[in-house]
Design a protein around this motif. Structure first.
Motif, PDB file in Angstrom:
ATOM      1  N   GLY A   3      53.690  19.347  62.470  1.00 30.82           N
ATOM      2  CA  GLY A   3      53.123  20.440  63.239  1.00 30.82           C
ATOM      3  C   GLY A   3      53.891  20.703  64.522  1.00 30.82           C
ATOM      4  N   LEU A   4      54.315  19.652  65.182  1.00 29.28           N
ATOM      5  CA  LEU A   4      55.080  19.816  66.419  1.00 29.28           C
ATOM      6  C   LEU A   4      56.461  20.386  66.150  1.00 29.28           C
ATOM      7  CD1 LEU A   4      53.981  16.602  68.264  1.00 29.28           C
ATOM      8  CD2 LEU A   4      53.351  18.938  68.792  1.00 29.28           C
ATOM      9  N   LEU A   5      57.060  19.996  65.039  1.00 36.63           N
ATOM     10  CA  LEU A   5      58.348  20.576  64.672  1.00 36.63           C
ATOM     11  C   LEU A   5      58.180  22.065  64.395  1.00 36.63           C
ATOM     12  CD1 LEU A   5      61.340  20.190  64.059  1.00 36.63           C
ATOM     13  CD2 LEU A   5      60.698  19.630  61.706  1.00 36.63           C
ATOM     14  N   LEU A   6      57.102  22.430  63.717  1.00 34.16           N
ATOM     15  CA  LEU A   6      56.825  23.844  63.460  1.00 34.16           C
ATOM     16  C   LEU A   6      56.626  24.611  64.766  1.00 34.16           C
ATOM     17  CD1 LEU A   6      56.267  26.138  61.472  1.00 34.16           C
ATOM     18  CD2 LEU A   6      53.878  25.408  61.456  1.00 34.16           C
ATOM     19  N   ILE A   7      55.887  24.028  65.699  1.00 39.75           N
ATOM     20  CA  ILE A   7      55.692  24.662  67.010  1.00 39.75           C
ATOM     21  C   ILE A   7      57.037  24.834  67.714  1.00 39.75           C
ATOM     22  CG2 ILE A   7      54.739  24.318  69.328  1.00 39.75           C
ATOM     23  CD1 ILE A   7      52.304  23.015  67.939  1.00 39.75           C
ATOM     24  N   ASN A   8      57.885  23.819  67.637  1.00 36.48           N
ATOM     25  CA  ASN A   8      59.201  23.893  68.261  1.00 36.48           C
ATOM     26  C   ASN A   8      60.041  25.003  67.621  1.00 36.48           C
ATOM     27  OD1 ASN A   8      61.351  23.238  69.907  1.00 36.48           O
ATOM     28  ND2 ASN A   8      61.435  21.118  69.291  1.00 36.48           N
ATOM     29  N   VAL A   9      59.983  25.121  66.305  1.00 39.13           N
ATOM     30  CA  VAL A   9      60.722  26.181  65.615  1.00 39.13           C
ATOM     31  C   VAL A   9      60.161  27.553  65.998  1.00 39.13           C
ATOM     32  CG1 VAL A   9      61.209  27.174  63.336  1.00 39.13           C
ATOM     33  CG2 VAL A   9      61.515  24.728  63.717  1.00 39.13           C
ATOM     34  N   LEU A  10      58.841  27.670  66.088  1.00 43.42           N
ATOM     35  CA  LEU A  10      58.244  28.942  66.499  1.00 43.42           C
ATOM     36  C   LEU A  10      58.644  29.309  67.925  1.00 43.42           C
ATOM     37  CD1 LEU A  10      54.685  28.651  64.917  1.00 43.42           C
ATOM     38  CD2 LEU A  10      56.573  30.127  64.193  1.00 43.42           C
ATOM     39  N   ILE A  41      54.776  18.723  78.501  1.00 46.44           N
ATOM     40  CA  ILE A  41      53.324  18.644  78.283  1.00 46.44           C
ATOM     41  C   ILE A  41      52.962  17.576  77.250  1.00 46.44           C
ATOM     42  CG2 ILE A  41      52.930  21.041  78.948  1.00 46.44           C
ATOM     43  CD1 ILE A  41      52.692  21.681  75.931  1.00 46.44           C
ATOM     44  N   ARG A  42      53.851  16.616  77.032  1.00 46.04           N
ATOM     45  CA  ARG A  42      53.649  15.611  75.988  1.00 46.04           C
ATOM     46  C   ARG A  42      52.373  14.796  76.162  1.00 46.04           C
ATOM     47  NH1 ARG A  42      57.213  13.918  79.528  1.00 46.04           N
ATOM     48  NH2 ARG A  42      57.131  11.806  80.339  1.00 46.04           N
ATOM     49  N   GLU A  43      51.995  14.473  77.392  1.00 47.64           N
ATOM     50  CA  GLU A  43      50.802  13.654  77.616  1.00 47.64           C
ATOM     51  C   GLU A  43      49.530  14.459  77.402  1.00 47.64           C
ATOM     52  OE1 GLU A  43      51.256  11.920  81.456  1.00 47.64           O
ATOM     53  OE2 GLU A  43      52.967  10.715  80.847  1.00 47.64           O
ATOM     54  N   GLN A  44      49.561  15.744  77.688  1.00 53.57           N
ATOM     55  CA  GLN A  44      48.374  16.580  77.520  1.00 53.57           C
ATOM     56  C   GLN A  44      48.093  16.899  76.056  1.00 53.57           C
ATOM     57  OE1 GLN A  44      50.759  17.215  79.825  1.00 53.57           O
ATOM     58  NE2 GLN A  44      49.589  16.755  81.663  1.00 53.57           N
ATOM     59  N   VAL A  45      49.142  17.061  75.257  1.00 49.93           N
ATOM     60  CA  VAL A  45      48.940  17.446  73.856  1.00 49.93           C
ATOM     61  C   VAL A  45      49.290  16.322  72.880  1.00 49.93           C
ATOM     62  CG1 VAL A  45      49.208  19.908  74.261  1.00 49.93           C
ATOM     63  CG2 VAL A  45      51.206  18.532  73.725  1.00 49.93           C
ATOM     64  N   GLY A  46      49.657  15.174  73.386  1.00 50.66           N
ATOM     65  CA  GLY A  46      49.911  14.020  72.528  1.00 50.66           C
ATOM     66  C   GLY A  46      51.176  14.141  71.692  1.00 50.66           C
ATOM     67  N   THR A  47      52.260  14.555  72.299  1.00 53.29           N
ATOM     68  CA  THR A  47      53.512  14.716  71.568  1.00 53.29           C
ATOM     69  C   THR A  47      54.478  13.552  71.773  1.00 53.29           C
ATOM     70  OG1 THR A  47      54.481  15.980  73.383  1.00 53.29           O
ATOM     71  CG2 THR A  47      53.386  17.234  71.629  1.00 53.29           C
ATOM     72  N   ALA A  48      54.003  12.464  72.327  1.00 53.60           N
ATOM     73  CA  ALA A  48      54.900  11.340  72.611  1.00 53.60           C
ATOM     74  C   ALA A  48      55.530  10.796  71.333  1.00 53.60           C
ATOM     75  CB  ALA A  48      54.148  10.237  73.342  1.00 53.60           C
ATOM     76  N   ALA A  49      54.771  10.748  70.234  1.00 52.96           N
ATOM     77  CA  ALA A  49      55.315  10.233  68.970  1.00 52.96           C
ATOM     78  C   ALA A  49      56.444  11.124  68.450  1.00 52.96           C
ATOM     79  CB  ALA A  49      54.210  10.107  67.934  1.00 52.96           C
ATOM     80  N   TYR A  50      56.336  12.419  68.704  1.00 55.04           N
ATOM     81  CA  TYR A  50      57.377  13.368  68.294  1.00 55.04           C
ATOM     82  C   TYR A  50      58.705  12.997  68.931  1.00 55.04           C
ATOM     83  CZ  TYR A  50      59.666  17.978  67.842  1.00 55.04           C
ATOM     84  OH  TYR A  50      60.524  19.005  67.569  1.00 55.04           O
TER      85      TYR A  50
END
Length: 158
Positions: A3-10, A41-50
Motif C-alpha cells: 500500500g505504501l509503495l502504491l501511495i509513493n507511485v501515486l 510522516i513515517r511515525e504518524q502513519v506507521g511507515t517505518a517498516a517501509y
C-alpha cells in the motif's frame, strides 16, 4: 508495504501531472519526493517498516553489484590464463526460500552473475541446481550463496 509503495507511485504520478512532464527523470524525481514526504510522516502513519524494507532491498542491490563485479573479474582472469584449468560442476543448493518469487529471484541473481547458471529446481522446490564454471569447493560455493543472496532475499521479503 504494498500500500505504501502504491501511495509513493501515486505521489510520483501526481508530481508528473503537477509539473507537466512525465519524463523518466521527472518521474524518478517525483518518486524520490514522495519517498521523502512519506519519510517525514513515517511515525504518524506507521511507515517505518517501509523504509526498513527499502534499505534492505538496497542492501540486496549493492550485494548483487558487488558479486557481479567480483564474478566478472574471476571469469576474466580465467579467460586470460594461458592454460585454463577448471573444475566445472553442478551443485545442489538446499533452499531456505520457499515462495515462488523468492526462488525465482535467487535463481535469476545467480544466473546474472558471470560463471554461474541456475539449471533447475527440484519438484519439491527444496533444491536449486546450479552450474558453475569453476567450483573447486562446492560447499564453500553453497555457503557463499546461502550467506549472501539467499539471506538478503529473506531479509527483504520476510
Amino acid at each position: 508495504m504494498t500500500g505504501l509503495l502504491l501511495i509513493n507511485v501515486l505521489m510520483m504520478l501526481a508530481w508528473g501531472a503537477v509539473s507537466g512532464s512525465f519524463s523518466e527523470v521527472n518521474l524518478a524525481f517525483g518518486f524520490v519526493l514522495g519517498f521523502g514526504a512519506l519519510y517525514l510522516i513515517r511515525e504518524q502513519v506507521g511507515t517505518a517498516a517501509y523504509y526498513q524494507r527499502f534499505s534492505k532491498a538496497c542492501g540486496l542491490a549493492v550485494l548483487f553489484v558487488y558479486e557481479l563485479v567480483l564474478s566478472a573479474w574471476r571469469v576474466a582472469m580465467i579467460v586470460l590464463q594461458p592454460k585454463i584449468e577448471l573444475q566445472p560442476g553442478i551443485i545442489a543448493l538446499p533452499l531456505t526460500v520457499d515462495r515462488d518469487f523468492e526462488i525465482t529471484m535467487l535463481a535469476n541473481l545467480i544466473t546474472l552473475t558471470p560463471g554461474t547458471l541456475s539449471v533447475d529446481v527440484s519438484e519439491d522446490r527444496k533444491t536449486l541446481y546450479i552450474h558453475c564454471i569453476d567450483v573447486p569447493d562446492p560447499q564453500a560455493t553453497i555457503d557463499d550463496i546461502k550467506n549472501g543472496f539467499e539471506r538478503k532475499i529473506l531479509e527483504v521479503f520476510r
